[in-house]
Design a protein around this motif. Structure first.
Motif, PDB file in Angstrom:
ATOM      1  N   THR A  31       0.825  -1.207   0.000  1.00 41.11           N
ATOM      2  CA  THR A  31       0.000   0.000   0.000  1.00 41.11           C
ATOM      3  C   THR A  31       0.856   1.253   0.000  1.00 41.11           C
ATOM      4  OG1 THR A  31      -1.673  -1.201   1.265  1.00 41.11           O
ATOM      5  CG2 THR A  31      -1.864   1.192   1.186  1.00 41.11           C
ATOM      6  N   GLY A  32       1.860   1.273   0.867  1.00 39.54           N
ATOM      7  CA  GLY A  32       2.722   2.452   0.927  1.00 39.54           C
ATOM      8  C   GLY A  32       3.403   2.734  -0.390  1.00 39.54           C
ATOM      9  N   SER A  33       3.852   1.679  -1.072  1.00 42.60           N
ATOM     10  CA  SER A  33       4.506   1.846  -2.369  1.00 42.60           C
ATOM     11  C   SER A  33       3.553   2.450  -3.390  1.00 42.60           C
ATOM     12  CB  SER A  33       5.029   0.501  -2.876  1.00 42.60           C
ATOM     13  OG  SER A  33       5.914  -0.081  -1.946  1.00 42.60           O
ATOM     14  N   LEU A  34       2.328   1.910  -3.457  1.00 43.90           N
ATOM     15  CA  LEU A  34       1.355   2.407  -4.429  1.00 43.90           C
ATOM     16  C   LEU A  34       0.931   3.833  -4.107  1.00 43.90           C
ATOM     17  CD1 LEU A  34      -0.865  -0.784  -4.829  1.00 43.90           C
ATOM     18  CD2 LEU A  34       0.796   0.116  -6.453  1.00 43.90           C
ATOM     19  N   VAL A  35       0.696   4.115  -2.829  1.00 43.18           N
ATOM     20  CA  VAL A  35       0.280   5.465  -2.433  1.00 43.18           C
ATOM     21  C   VAL A  35       1.371   6.482  -2.748  1.00 43.18           C
ATOM     22  CG1 VAL A  35      -0.244   6.942  -0.445  1.00 43.18           C
ATOM     23  CG2 VAL A  35      -1.365   4.722  -0.689  1.00 43.18           C
TER      24      VAL A  35
END
Length: 839
Positions: A31-35
């Motif tokens: 999630t952090g990567s995509l966000v």
């Protein structure tokens, strides 16, 4: 069965708690990567869209491409007559001249860094609304964006110096925003009058571009302007420019995206070991219970669905929480990336529905996939046999699994080694992935002898250690899953440490071997595409202590659809400061008009030699066929940082940039390097944006990006290793439940609480020590293959930083021991009589 599944989840919620945390951490990485990626892209889009929102069309000098390697190309200025010509065209309401370019700011000779200088344009066309003070309409007046003024500690009335083509003394008369924000997402904006910007940038009466407003439809006026101006000028819509600019800026994040994706995969893989282990232990402990359910009429398929149903609920709940954790964690990832030198804009986080969907799906799929094996084993239990079965894991590993694992390891190793002999680089990743799958399959086979070997010198330490060793050997699959989760994290860290050390060593050796300059003058900001004003070179030549000096420039060009870099040198002077080893031709042949020298590997890959032509596409002059006048050794090319060398004269034909990247300086006879550096520092005191560096400092600058990148990888892996540490804690905690009666009997036979705790801690020692050995070996093997593959591009020695690997191994071992602390206390606290009566 649904009620049964939910009941089992509630009954075993404590046992599944750490599994939930593992899934949460893995999904949080994704999630952090995509966000972070979506946020950066959105903010870049908004930045460039806001910058051109007030205009309908923009006129600039035409180029073959707009940007290279994330840097917008520098264009020839527009002659003054073009402004009048465009303004006279029917349908053009306004043709607003714009002068813009990069400058550096000085405050009383203190370098404040780079900034983007733009001429003042009132709203609604201009992107910078006045927030305080007055507009910079007079000569020597500027405005700064509010955010940068606060960061730099500047306010209205302060005086600054703009350093570009000219040095201009200015005064801050106003503060501006950027659209609705306090400043652009990236960088500092300096706004000046058109005349001041033209003077600072050395444009004379020319301008950088024209912003056009019209009441006509854009698609009506655009072809008219294109026909009037001709192919030498580019007429683009504001939307097109915003899209192209955002894409160019976001391309700088590609390496970060690759790192984050790799870390996400590693975190999920580590988590899958913990998930599979947890369900395997829980299913084993529930053998009698599941047998009873089978005996009452449940089918194997129902048991399978029940266990997978538990995994589904765990995966969905943990993925939902992990998604929220990842959204908040994106802020920390942004700070880590900035620490690694990656430019990421400030602004609100962007959470796309696609991000939530992907993160939840990934978490659920990984959880289900990891639970399939335990679920199938549960479904295969015979009701009658299960009623008599103990919870112990089978000691034997199937021959088929061992055979397949050995085959995968062999095939993977061969494929990973092939790039070292000329195969395509992607084969390395494929081979390492296949080899890892093989190692996972055969791990249970090698775990038992490894534990026995590690335990041999420790067995004399007492019964607790021997019992811990037997426990680790008793369940090889369980132990191997716990070990592999920890070993994978250490393997990645070891891989990064060895490859990073090898690249740094090679960079330093190549530079020292080729560059003989005593000192180098470079930009303080270490911009590859310039940063040292052309006037610096002339001042260096005037210093008495200087014996010889030459300049180096860099540029971008399009190479068959890909972007490449080139170096520009003075062929008559470069050998005074560097050892140029030619394979064919002479470096002096670069004086041939338009000639190019290529690296040996390029010549071999493309079957080119002296006398052939190399087609190169330049942004300013388009496609050109340059004659190959020489082939240079790869070590020389690497020291000069590109595989393509041209002369300064050829560079001037194709590029408008007039900034140097480096000035190599050799001292006069009898002048030491320290004395030379001191003399140059005195001479260049008026150029605070440049630095005088010795070889050690230059090499440190060259390798800084390597340290930053591998430092980021190590930090992220440290977070991922939390999952592996949780795996040890979870496995030990569940095994204690499984061995409650055994522990009670040991206590009844006289074993003290301290010895019980020591037994559990000792088991963690075996797991951690085995993980350290396997992880270090795997990381070293993968690094050996990677260094061999990279060595086909440039000479790359294998450097093993033993001290760093020792620290990594010690840290991982300590983390493993720390994970056993709580389970050991719990085991020691078990009442003997209650433990004996445990069913």
């Amino acid at each position: 069965m649904i009620r049964f599944t939910l009941a089992q989840l509630i009954a075993h919620r404590v046992r599944l708690a750490l599994t939930v945390i593992a899934v949460i951490l893995g999904v949080a990485f994704v999630t952090g990567s995509l966000v972070l990626n979506d946020t950066a892209q959105r903010l870049f889009d908004e930045q460039f869209r806001t910058a051109s929102a007030g205009a309908d069309l923009t006129v600039r000098t035409a180029t073959a491409f707009d940007s290279g390697m994330g840097v917008e190309v520098e264009r020839d200025p527009l002659p003054a007559h073009v402004v009048e010509q465009v303004a006279a065209i029917d349908g053009v309401d306004a043709a607003i001249a714009v002068a813009k370019g990069s400058v550096r700011l000085e405050d009383r000779e203190v370098d404040l860094g780079a900034a983007q200088l733009t001429s003042w344009i009132p709203q609604p066309v201009g992107a910078f609304p006045l927030r305080d003070g007055t507009a910079p309409v007079e000569a020597g007046e500027v405005a700064l964006d509010v955010a940068s003024a606060g960061t730099l500690g500047l306010r209205i009335g302060d005086r600054l110096t703009l350093v570009a083509d000219q040095r201009i003394e200015v005064r801050i008369v106003g503060l501006v925003g950027f659209g609705d924000a306090e400043g652009p997402p990236v960088g500092t904006a300096v706004i000046a009058s058109l005349g001041t910007a033209q003077e600072a940038l050395g444009l004379g009466a020319a301008v950088s571009e024209l912003m056009i407003t019209t009441d006509l439809a854009v698609n009506e006026l655009q072809p008219v302007l294109g026909e009037v101006l001709g192919a030498s000028y580019q007429v683009a819509t504001a939307q097109d420019l915003a899209t192209a600019g955002a894409e160019a800026a976001a391309s700088n994040l590609e390496m970060l995206q690759i790192v984050l994706v790799a870390m996400s995969v590693a975190a999920l893989l580590m988590g899958s070991f913990l998930i599979g282990n947890t369900f395997a232990i829980v299913v084993s402990q529930r053998t009698r219970e599941l047998a009873m359910v089978r005996a009452t009429g449940a089918t194997g398929a129902q048991i399978l669905r029940s266990v997978l149903g538990e995994a589904l609920v765990v995966g969905m709940a943990a993925s939902g929480i992990g998604t929220m954790v990842g959204i908040g964690g994106a802020i920390g990832l942004r700070a880590l990336a900035r620490g690694a030198g990656v430019t990421i804009p400030d602004g609100d986080l962007v959470v796309e529905p696609r991000t939530v969907l992907v993160a939840v799906c990934v978490g659920v799929i990984v959880t289900l996939a990891a639970a399939i094996g335990p679920a199938r084993r549960a479904a295969a239990i015979s009701p009658v046999a299960a009623m008599r079965q103990s919870a112990a894991e089978a000691r034997l590993v199937s021959r088929a699994r061992t055979t397949v694992g050995a085959a995968l390891l062999t095939v993977g190793a061969v494929l990973a080694a092939m790039p070292s002999f000329g195969a395509d680089m992607p084969m390395l990743a494929v081979g390492l992935g296949i080899a890892l799958a093989g190692v996972i399959l055969i791990a249970p086979v090698v775990i038992r002898p490894m534990v026995r070997a590690i335990g041999a010198p420790l067995s004399r330490m007492g019964v607790a250690v021997r019992l811990a060793q037997e426990s680790a050997e008793r369940a090889p699959r369980r132990t191997s899953a716990t070990v592999m989760a920890l070993a994978l994290g250490l393997a990645l860290m070891s891989f990064a440490a060895i490859v990073g050390a090898s690249v740094k060593t090679a960079t330093g050796e190549q530079y020292r071997e080729v560059i003989q300059a005593d000192v180098v003058v470079e930009s303080a900001g270490q911009e590859m595409l310039g940063g040292v004003h052309a006037a610096v070179f002339d001042e260096v030549l005037g210093v008495d202590e200087v014996g010889a000096a030459t300049r180096l420039k860099y540029g971008h060009w399009r190479d068959a659809g890909m972007m490449s870099a080139l170096s520009a040198v003075d062929p008559d002077a470069i050998e005074e400061v560097a050892v140029i080893r030619m394979i064919d031709g002479e470096i002096a042949d670069l004086a041939t008009p338009g000639g190019v020298v290529i690296a040996q590997r390029v010549a071999e890959e493309r079957d080119l030699g002296v006398g052939d032509e190399l087609t190169m596409t330049f942004a300013r002059t388009g496609e050109k066929a340059l004659p190959v006048v020489g082939v240079v050794a790869d070590t020389t090319a690497r020291a000069l940082q590109t595989d393509f060398l041209v002369s300064l004269d050829t560079y001037a034909q194709h590029f408008t940039e007039d900034m140097d990247a480096s000035v190599f300086v050799v001292g006069a006879a009898g002048v030491s390097a320290d004395r030379l550096a001191a003399a140059l520092e005195r001479e260049l005191v008026d150029h605070p944006t440049v630095q005088v560096r010795d070889q050690a400092a230059v090499i440190a600058g060259r390798t800084q990006i390597i340290d930053q990148l591998f430092g980021l990888v190590t930090v992220l892996l440290a977070f991922a290793l939390l999952i592996a540490v949780l795996g040890i804690a979870n496995t030990l905690a569940l095994s204690i439940v499984e061995r409650t009666r055994e522990i009670g009997l040991l206590r009844a036979l006289g074993m003290s609480r301290a010895h019980v705790g020591a037994m559990v801690q000792s088991e963690a020692v075996f797991v951690a020590a085995t993980a350290v050995v396997i992880g270090t070996v795997l990381g070293a093997a993968a690094a050996f293959a990677a260094v061999g593959a990279l060595g086909t591009i440039a000479p790359l020695p294998l450097v093993v930083p033993l001290d760093q690997l020792a620290w990594l191994g010690a840290a991982v071992a300590f983390a493993g021991l720390l994970a056993a602390f709580a389970p050991a206390r719990r085991a020691a606290a078990l009442p003997a009589l209650e433990a004996i009566s445990h069913d």
